[in-house]
Design a protein around this motif. Structure first.
Motif, PDB file in Angstrom:
ATOM      1  N   VAL A  83       0.845  -1.202   0.000  1.00  0.00           N
ATOM      2  CA  VAL A  83       0.000   0.000   0.000  1.00  0.00           C
ATOM      3  C   VAL A  83       0.881   1.253   0.000  1.00  0.00           C
ATOM      4  CG1 VAL A  83      -2.045  -1.025   1.061  1.00  0.00           C
ATOM      5  CG2 VAL A  83      -0.189  -0.205   2.531  1.00  0.00           C
ATOM      6  N   ALA A  84       2.030   1.161  -0.699  1.00  0.00           N
ATOM      7  CA  ALA A  84       2.963   2.288  -0.734  1.00  0.00           C
ATOM      8  C   ALA A  84       2.845   3.114  -2.008  1.00  0.00           C
ATOM      9  CB  ALA A  84       4.408   1.780  -0.582  1.00  0.00           C
ATOM     10  N   ASP A  85       1.998   2.703  -2.948  1.00  0.00           N
ATOM     11  CA  ASP A  85       1.868   3.401  -4.224  1.00  0.00           C
ATOM     12  C   ASP A  85       1.372   4.828  -4.002  1.00  0.00           C
ATOM     13  OD1 ASP A  85       1.687   4.013  -6.882  1.00  0.00           O
ATOM     14  OD2 ASP A  85      -0.036   2.734  -7.305  1.00  0.00           O
ATOM     15  N   ASP A  86       1.981   5.772  -4.725  1.00  0.00           N
ATOM     16  CA  ASP A  86       1.534   7.167  -4.596  1.00  0.00           C
ATOM     17  C   ASP A  86       1.424   7.863  -5.946  1.00  0.00           C
ATOM     18  OD1 ASP A  86       4.197   7.421  -5.276  1.00  0.00           O
ATOM     19  OD2 ASP A  86       4.600   9.027  -3.852  1.00  0.00           O
ATOM     20  N   GLY A  87       1.435   7.079  -7.018  1.00  0.00           N
ATOM     21  CA  GLY A  87       1.391   7.674  -8.351  1.00  0.00           C
ATOM     22  C   GLY A  87       0.052   7.468  -9.035  1.00  0.00           C
ATOM     23  N   GLY A  88      -0.187   8.238 -10.093  1.00  0.00           N
ATOM     24  CA  GLY A  88      -1.346   8.051 -10.940  1.00  0.00           C
ATOM     25  C   GLY A  88      -2.674   8.140 -10.208  1.00  0.00           C
ATOM     26  N   SER A  89      -3.619   7.309 -10.677  1.00  0.00           N
ATOM     27  CA  SER A  89      -4.963   7.291 -10.100  1.00  0.00           C
ATOM     28  C   SER A  89      -4.920   6.954  -8.619  1.00  0.00           C
ATOM     29  CB  SER A  89      -5.819   6.269 -10.855  1.00  0.00           C
ATOM     30  OG  SER A  89      -7.067   6.082 -10.242  1.00  0.00           O
ATOM     31  N   PHE A 143     -10.059   6.123 -17.755  1.00  0.00           N
ATOM     32  CA  PHE A 143     -10.680   7.252 -18.452  1.00  0.00           C
ATOM     33  C   PHE A 143      -9.605   8.109 -19.135  1.00  0.00           C
ATOM     34  CE2 PHE A 143     -13.844   6.095 -15.290  1.00  0.00           C
ATOM     35  CZ  PHE A 143     -15.031   6.180 -16.008  1.00  0.00           C
ATOM     36  N   GLU A 144      -9.865   8.442 -20.388  1.00  0.00           N
ATOM     37  CA  GLU A 144      -8.919   9.250 -21.154  1.00  0.00           C
ATOM     38  C   GLU A 144      -9.334  10.712 -21.227  1.00  0.00           C
ATOM     39  OE1 GLU A 144      -8.479   7.448 -24.959  1.00  0.00           O
ATOM     40  OE2 GLU A 144      -7.582   5.599 -24.162  1.00  0.00           O
ATOM     41  N   ASN A 145     -10.551  10.984 -20.843  1.00  0.00           N
ATOM     42  CA  ASN A 145     -11.058  12.363 -20.897  1.00  0.00           C
ATOM     43  C   ASN A 145     -11.911  12.633 -19.653  1.00  0.00           C
ATOM     44  OD1 ASN A 145     -10.238  13.135 -23.770  1.00  0.00           O
ATOM     45  ND2 ASN A 145     -11.434  11.264 -24.127  1.00  0.00           N
ATOM     46  N   GLY A 146     -12.248  13.890 -19.499  1.00  0.00           N
ATOM     47  CA  GLY A 146     -13.134  14.275 -18.407  1.00  0.00           C
ATOM     48  C   GLY A 146     -12.383  14.935 -17.270  1.00  0.00           C
ATOM     49  N   GLU A 147     -12.810  16.147 -16.931  1.00  0.00           N
ATOM     50  CA  GLU A 147     -12.155  16.865 -15.834  1.00  0.00           C
ATOM     51  C   GLU A 147     -12.380  16.114 -14.529  1.00  0.00           C
ATOM     52  OE1 GLU A 147     -12.132  21.319 -13.764  1.00  0.00           O
ATOM     53  OE2 GLU A 147     -13.359  20.903 -15.538  1.00  0.00           O
ATOM     54  N   GLY A 148     -11.298  15.777 -13.872  1.00  0.00           N
ATOM     55  CA  GLY A 148     -11.375  15.005 -12.631  1.00  0.00           C
ATOM     56  C   GLY A 148     -11.371  13.508 -12.853  1.00  0.00           C
ATOM     57  N   LEU A 149     -11.869  13.051 -14.015  1.00  0.00           N
ATOM     58  CA  LEU A 149     -11.923  11.615 -14.315  1.00  0.00           C
ATOM     59  C   LEU A 149     -10.703  11.134 -15.078  1.00  0.00           C
ATOM     60  CD1 LEU A 149     -15.580  10.710 -15.386  1.00  0.00           C
ATOM     61  CD2 LEU A 149     -14.276   9.783 -13.463  1.00  0.00           C
ATOM     62  N   LYS A 150     -10.117  11.967 -15.911  1.00  0.00           N
ATOM     63  CA  LYS A 150      -9.012  11.549 -16.763  1.00  0.00           C
ATOM     64  C   LYS A 150      -7.881  10.934 -15.932  1.00  0.00           C
ATOM     65  CE  LYS A 150      -5.843  13.182 -20.350  1.00  0.00           C
ATOM     66  NZ  LYS A 150      -5.376  14.356 -21.138  1.00  0.00           N
ATOM     67  N   GLY A 151      -7.463   9.746 -16.342  1.00  0.00           N
ATOM     68  CA  GLY A 151      -6.376   9.060 -15.648  1.00  0.00           C
ATOM     69  C   GLY A 151      -6.827   8.066 -14.607  1.00  0.00           C
ATOM     70  N   HIS A 152      -8.061   8.178 -14.141  1.00  0.00           N
ATOM     71  CA  HIS A 152      -8.581   7.229 -13.149  1.00  0.00           C
ATOM     72  C   HIS A 152      -9.012   5.933 -13.826  1.00  0.00           C
ATOM     73  CE1 HIS A 152      -8.502   9.330  -9.372  1.00  0.00           C
ATOM     74  NE2 HIS A 152      -9.183  10.357  -9.828  1.00  0.00           N
ATOM     75  N   THR A 153      -8.807   4.810 -13.146  1.00  0.00           N
ATOM     76  CA  THR A 153      -9.382   3.551 -13.602  1.00  0.00           C
ATOM     77  C   THR A 153     -10.706   3.337 -12.871  1.00  0.00           C
ATOM     78  OG1 THR A 153      -8.207   2.263 -11.927  1.00  0.00           O
ATOM     79  CG2 THR A 153      -7.147   2.485 -14.061  1.00  0.00           C
ATOM     80  N   LEU A 154     -11.659   2.719 -13.586  1.00  0.00           N
ATOM     81  CA  LEU A 154     -12.973   2.512 -12.992  1.00  0.00           C
ATOM     82  C   LEU A 154     -12.872   1.620 -11.758  1.00  0.00           C
ATOM     83  CD1 LEU A 154     -15.981   3.039 -13.123  1.00  0.00           C
ATOM     84  CD2 LEU A 154     -16.215   1.081 -14.658  1.00  0.00           C
ATOM     85  N   GLY A 155     -11.995   0.610 -11.799  1.00  0.00           N
ATOM     86  CA  GLY A 155     -11.834  -0.273 -10.647  1.00  0.00           C
ATOM     87  C   GLY A 155     -11.379   0.474  -9.406  1.00  0.00           C
ATOM     88  N   ASN A 156     -10.439   1.402  -9.584  1.00  0.00           N
ATOM     89  CA  ASN A 156      -9.995   2.211  -8.453  1.00  0.00           C
ATOM     90  C   ASN A 156     -11.147   3.010  -7.861  1.00  0.00           C
ATOM     91  OD1 ASN A 156      -7.420   1.280  -8.814  1.00  0.00           O
ATOM     92  ND2 ASN A 156      -6.556   3.232  -9.483  1.00  0.00           N
ATOM     93  N   LEU A 157     -11.978   3.595  -8.735  1.00  0.00           N
ATOM     94  CA  LEU A 157     -13.115   4.396  -8.270  1.00  0.00           C
ATOM     95  C   LEU A 157     -14.142   3.523  -7.556  1.00  0.00           C
ATOM     96  CD1 LEU A 157     -13.626   6.731 -11.372  1.00  0.00           C
ATOM     97  CD2 LEU A 157     -12.508   7.297  -9.204  1.00  0.00           C
ATOM     98  N   MET A 158     -14.330   2.295  -8.044  1.00  0.00           N
ATOM     99  CA  MET A 158     -15.285   1.392  -7.398  1.00  0.00           C
ATOM    100  C   MET A 158     -14.799   0.996  -6.001  1.00  0.00           C
ATOM    101  SD  MET A 158     -16.219  -0.957 -10.715  1.00  0.00           S
ATOM    102  CE  MET A 158     -17.295  -2.111  -9.816  1.00  0.00           C
ATOM    103  N   ILE A 159     -13.506   0.717  -5.870  1.00  0.00           N
ATOM    104  CA  ILE A 159     -12.956   0.380  -4.554  1.00  0.00           C
ATOM    105  C   ILE A 159     -13.079   1.588  -3.622  1.00  0.00           C
ATOM    106  CG2 ILE A 159     -10.859  -0.238  -3.292  1.00  0.00           C
ATOM    107  CD1 ILE A 159      -9.998  -1.801  -5.831  1.00  0.00           C
ATOM    108  N   ALA A 160     -12.802   2.780  -4.154  1.00  0.00           N
ATOM    109  CA  ALA A 160     -12.925   3.996  -3.347  1.00  0.00           C
ATOM    110  C   ALA A 160     -14.370   4.208  -2.900  1.00  0.00           C
ATOM    111  CB  ALA A 160     -12.437   5.206  -4.150  1.00  0.00           C
ATOM    112  N   ALA A 161     -15.313   3.942  -3.808  1.00  0.00           N
ATOM    113  CA  ALA A 161     -16.722   4.098  -3.446  1.00  0.00           C
ATOM    114  C   ALA A 161     -17.123   3.116  -2.354  1.00  0.00           C
ATOM    115  CB  ALA A 161     -17.599   3.893  -4.686  1.00  0.00           C
ATOM    116  N   LEU A 162     -16.669   1.877  -2.480  1.00  0.00           N
ATOM    117  CA  LEU A 162     -16.979   0.875  -1.455  1.00  0.00           C
ATOM    118  C   LEU A 162     -16.342   1.237  -0.113  1.00  0.00           C
ATOM    119  CD1 LEU A 162     -16.826  -2.578  -3.270  1.00  0.00           C
ATOM    120  CD2 LEU A 162     -18.717  -1.674  -1.915  1.00  0.00           C
ATOM    121  N   LYS A 163     -15.174   1.832  -0.170  1.00  0.00           N
ATOM    122  CA  LYS A 163     -14.540   2.264   1.077  1.00  0.00           C
ATOM    123  C   LYS A 163     -15.370   3.357   1.750  1.00  0.00           C
ATOM    124  CE  LYS A 163     -11.555   4.919   3.603  1.00  0.00           C
ATOM    125  NZ  LYS A 163     -11.687   6.345   3.974  1.00  0.00           N
ATOM    126  N   GLU A 164     -15.909   4.288   0.945  1.00  0.00           N
ATOM    127  CA  GLU A 164     -16.758   5.339   1.495  1.00  0.00           C
ATOM    128  C   GLU A 164     -18.066   4.755   2.049  1.00  0.00           C
ATOM    129  OE1 GLU A 164     -16.139   9.217   1.011  1.00  0.00           O
ATOM    130  OE2 GLU A 164     -14.379   8.018   1.521  1.00  0.00           O
TER     131      GLU A 164
END
Length: 329
Positions: free
Chosen positions: A41-47, A85-106
């Protein structure tokens, strides 16, 4: 009868991160074993880095890759989960899987519980656990004394690494991960980025001590190619020595190395990125108290990878041999 059943389905704990760990897991999940993956859990780059900073949560990227590697799911769902995601303000660069895990954490209020819920959704074969739930930063000291903060920044320096350490030092481990190591019949470390995927797990409090105390068969899987900015010109024994310099010696029973030389055209392609084959200096590894299993472990795709099926069969065989030795007294 109980002993026979345990040999039939040994419990194997795999420790690491990045693509290397995922490759091994894709092979192991096809075999009759119980799998627990303990992920950095040391990653600090990208999404992952953005979600970590925005939501004060552990980075989900390595966890995401491991979940997909162990998932029993349709190819389309995997493509969706890994979509970036390749486009979208705030979305560009995020992977959907990362966002889903983040949503489940919330939703659940707990990162580990979120990973478990996502494991259920994806029909994951085994358990996926973060090494720690604390906010962990990887720091490197270079040979010239330079201090570099952040996992994503370390390989970019182009300098030889003297040591890496975590902030806070010795973060609390996930107790379930420590217990999994205690219960394991086999413990596999690697392959993966030596300083930025492997060592961050071993530097978590009690992690190395738990591995050393275990009677499990302890295996280190060495990388096939060197990694720019981390292991330039490293041999296989150099990888083991770097781990031992950080956490102490006599950690591994076996080191699995590739002894097949890649075709010249592939070597030339990798040389353009300052990468070369990790030489299997077997005698040096023996001097460090480890047995060596050397084999042709290469799989030629768009990049060189470990042959997941072949290496997984080797791992299971070594673990079963250790179980038989323990049961025969």
């Amino acid at each position: 009868m109980v002993g026979d059943l345990k040999i039939a389905r040994p419990h194997i704990v795999c420790i690491g991160g990045g693509t290397g760990l995922s490759v091994i897991l894709r092979g192991l999940k096809k075999l009759p074993v119980e799998i627990t993956a303990i992920v950095t859990v040391a990653d600090d780059g990208g999404s992952s880095g953005r979600l970590r900073n925005d939501l004060q949560m552990p980075p989900p990227g390595d966890i995401r890759n491991v979940l997909i590697a162990l998932a029993d799911t349709e190819p389309l769902l995997e493509s969706i989960f890994q979509y970036r995601f390749e486009n979208g303000e705030g979305l560009k660069g995020h992977t959907l899987g990362n966002l889903m895990i983040a949503a489940l954490k919330e939703i659940t209020g707990d990162f580990t519980r979120a990973v478990k819920e996502m494991s259920r959704v994806l029909a994951v074969r085994g358990r996926v656990l973060p090494a720690s739930e604390q906010d962990v930063t990887l720091i490197a000291e270079m040979m010239d004394g330079t201090i570099v903060k952040g996992e994503s920044q370390i390989p970019k320096m182009g300098k030889k690494i003297r040591r890496v350490f975590l902030h806070p030092p010795e973060p609390r481990p996930l107790e379930e991960a420590v217990q999994a190591i205690a219960d394991a019949d086999g413990i596999v470390v690697g392959p993966g980025s030596l300083y930025t995927s492997i060592l961050p797990n071993l530097l978590v409090k009690d992690m190395t001590e738990s591995i050393r105390a275990s009677q499990a068969c302890k295996i280190y899987v060495c990388n096939v190619m060197t990694q720019p900015g981390e292991t330039d010109h490293f041999t296989a024994s150099d990888h083991v020595r770097a781990i031992y310099d950080h956490v102490g010696e006599q950690l591994f029973d076996y080191v699995i190395v590739n002894d097949e030389v890649p075709p010249l055209e592939i070597q030339k392609r990798y040389a353009k990125s300052n990468q070369c084959m990790v030489k299997p200096d077997i005698k040096q590894i023996h001097k460090m108290g480890c047995q060596v299993l050397a084999d042709n472990l290469l799989l030629y795709q768009s990049v060189l990878r470990h042959d997941a099926d072949r290496i997984s069969r080797h791992i299971v065989r070594l673990v079963q041999e250790r179980l038989r030795q323990l049961q025969s007294g």
